[in-house]
Design a protein around this motif. Sequence first.
Motif, PDB file in Angstrom:
ATOM      1  N   LEU A  89       0.797  -1.224   0.000  1.00 16.72           N
ATOM      2  CA  LEU A  89       0.000   0.000   0.000  1.00 16.72           C
ATOM      3  C   LEU A  89       0.834   1.282   0.000  1.00 16.72           C
ATOM      4  O   LEU A  89       0.372   2.319  -0.502  1.00 16.72           O
ATOM      5  CB  LEU A  89      -0.922   0.012   1.225  1.00 16.72           C
ATOM      6  N   LEU A  90       2.057   1.210   0.541  1.00 20.66           N
ATOM      7  CA  LEU A  90       2.857   2.419   0.679  1.00 20.66           C
ATOM      8  C   LEU A  90       4.118   2.409  -0.184  1.00 20.66           C
ATOM      9  O   LEU A  90       4.376   3.358  -0.931  1.00 20.66           O
ATOM     10  CB  LEU A  90       3.244   2.618   2.154  1.00 20.66           C
ATOM     11  N   VAL A  91       4.888   1.343  -0.065  1.00 20.19           N
ATOM     12  CA  VAL A  91       6.193   1.320  -0.734  1.00 20.19           C
ATOM     13  C   VAL A  91       6.054   1.176  -2.247  1.00 20.19           C
ATOM     14  O   VAL A  91       6.730   1.884  -3.005  1.00 20.19           O
ATOM     15  CB  VAL A  91       7.070   0.187  -0.158  1.00 20.19           C
ATOM     16  N   LEU A  92       5.185   0.273  -2.717  1.00 22.08           N
ATOM     17  CA  LEU A  92       5.069   0.058  -4.164  1.00 22.08           C
ATOM     18  C   LEU A  92       4.611   1.315  -4.908  1.00 22.08           C
ATOM     19  O   LEU A  92       5.206   1.668  -5.937  1.00 22.08           O
ATOM     20  CB  LEU A  92       4.124  -1.110  -4.459  1.00 22.08           C
ATOM     21  N   PRO A  93       3.565   2.017  -4.452  1.00 23.84           N
ATOM     22  CA  PRO A  93       3.202   3.263  -5.144  1.00 23.84           C
ATOM     23  C   PRO A  93       4.332   4.283  -5.145  1.00 23.84           C
ATOM     24  O   PRO A  93       4.560   4.970  -6.145  1.00 23.84           O
ATOM     25  CB  PRO A  93       1.986   3.759  -4.355  1.00 23.84           C
ATOM     26  N   ALA A  94       5.047   4.397  -4.005  1.00 19.99           N
ATOM     27  CA  ALA A  94       6.163   5.340  -3.930  1.00 19.99           C
ATOM     28  C   ALA A  94       7.273   4.939  -4.899  1.00 19.99           C
ATOM     29  O   ALA A  94       7.869   5.791  -5.579  1.00 19.99           O
ATOM     30  CB  ALA A  94       6.704   5.403  -2.504  1.00 19.99           C
ATOM     31  N   MET A  95       7.548   3.634  -4.976  1.00 18.48           N
ATOM     32  CA  MET A  95       8.582   3.159  -5.887  1.00 18.48           C
ATOM     33  C   MET A  95       8.172   3.383  -7.337  1.00 18.48           C
ATOM     34  O   MET A  95       8.986   3.798  -8.168  1.00 18.48           O
ATOM     35  CB  MET A  95       8.847   1.672  -5.638  1.00 18.48           C
ATOM     36  N   ALA A  96       6.910   3.114  -7.666  1.00 16.22           N
ATOM     37  CA  ALA A  96       6.420   3.348  -9.024  1.00 16.22           C
ATOM     38  C   ALA A  96       6.530   4.824  -9.389  1.00 16.22           C
ATOM     39  O   ALA A  96       6.937   5.176 -10.500  1.00 16.22           O
ATOM     40  CB  ALA A  96       4.969   2.881  -9.146  1.00 16.22           C
ATOM     41  N   PHE A  97       6.184   5.682  -8.441  1.00 17.13           N
ATOM     42  CA  PHE A  97       6.269   7.123  -8.678  1.00 17.13           C
ATOM     43  C   PHE A  97       7.720   7.534  -8.949  1.00 17.13           C
ATOM     44  O   PHE A  97       7.994   8.337  -9.859  1.00 17.13           O
ATOM     45  CB  PHE A  97       5.721   7.880  -7.465  1.00 17.13           C
ATOM     46  N   GLY A  98       8.644   6.982  -8.175  1.00 16.59           N
ATOM     47  CA  GLY A  98      10.056   7.288  -8.380  1.00 16.59           C
ATOM     48  C   GLY A  98      10.544   6.843  -9.748  1.00 16.59           C
ATOM     49  O   GLY A  98      11.270   7.579 -10.437  1.00 16.59           O
ATOM     50  N   LEU A  99      10.144   5.652 -10.181  1.00 16.73           N
ATOM     51  CA  LEU A  99      10.539   5.152 -11.501  1.00 16.73           C
ATOM     52  C   LEU A  99       9.948   6.009 -12.616  1.00 16.73           C
ATOM     53  O   LEU A  99      10.591   6.243 -13.642  1.00 16.73           O
ATOM     54  CB  LEU A  99      10.082   3.695 -11.661  1.00 16.73           C
ATOM     55  N   ILE A 100       8.724   6.469 -12.412  1.00 15.18           N
ATOM     56  CA  ILE A 100       8.088   7.353 -13.397  1.00 15.18           C
ATOM     57  C   ILE A 100       8.911   8.624 -13.567  1.00 15.18           C
ATOM     58  O   ILE A 100       9.131   9.094 -14.689  1.00 15.18           O
ATOM     59  CB  ILE A 100       6.649   7.703 -12.958  1.00 15.18           C
TER      60      ILE A 100
END
Length: 302
Positions: free
Chosen positions: A49-60
Amino acid sequence: MESSALITIGLPSALAIIMFGLGLTLTVGDFHRIAQSPRAVFIALALQLLVLPAMAFGLIMVFDLDPLLAIGMMLLAASPGGTTANLYSHLFRGDVALNITLTAINAVLAAVTVPVITNFAIGYFGADGEVGLQLSKVIQVIAIVLAPVVIGMITRRFSPTLAARADRPVRIFSVAVLALVSVGALVAERDNIADYARQVGLVTAIFCLCSLTLGYAGARLLQLAQPQAIAVSMEVGIHNTAVAMTIALSVLDSAEAAIPAAVYSVLMYVIAALFGYAITRNTSAAQVSGSSRVEVTKHRSL
């Protein structure tokens, strides 16, 4: 992407059947098991819920994706773990009961987290004029994600024989729909497919590998046993991409936003299999070595 009966009615109906099939595999006891492994559940949910969205945002940000592809990546990150995670966990000797518990919780939470994260992405990446997830569409997401799961659980509770008979056909249907939706999303954007592959092929592969690694390493660092670490890894790394693609195509009316999930749906099975082999290879070797030492000891004692 222009609307059609297949997109507006067919895909949501197909996803509802898939989620119904997921419900057929779940019981209230799956939620009760949270008390037995609270730390494992907490770790998996925090990552999901927290780390994956943040990681996806960083990769974007790093790969500078176009707005609709960026929204698709965030939608992918928000999508719940898939039931295939249970199979992969079983293949690599993970804690399948934990997987089932996490799948049950994720299926419920997705009805809230998917709209929240997707709306954030739509607002941040400035695609309001092209896609939108208003209240009526949020309700639609809840209807096609959560309601069928509950109906499936009720069916299993009161008609276990019917649930057992329906399980295999629904699983086959789920695989077929995932394949068709993936191919359909790619074909719809065939003129841009080379460019999309260049833009999201590497980023989705990195996202998948990082998800699996974070799930496993995070669980081991917090001293969870190997089977639980494998379960968390597979649950975090293997997504229900049918949810992401259906919402992109039928709710957001955007084939481009479905591309990251379509690409991920192909890559994740290969990467998860290789990752599972890598983290269990040493364990298997140790077991063989241990067995050999036992045999030598027995021989000497004779």
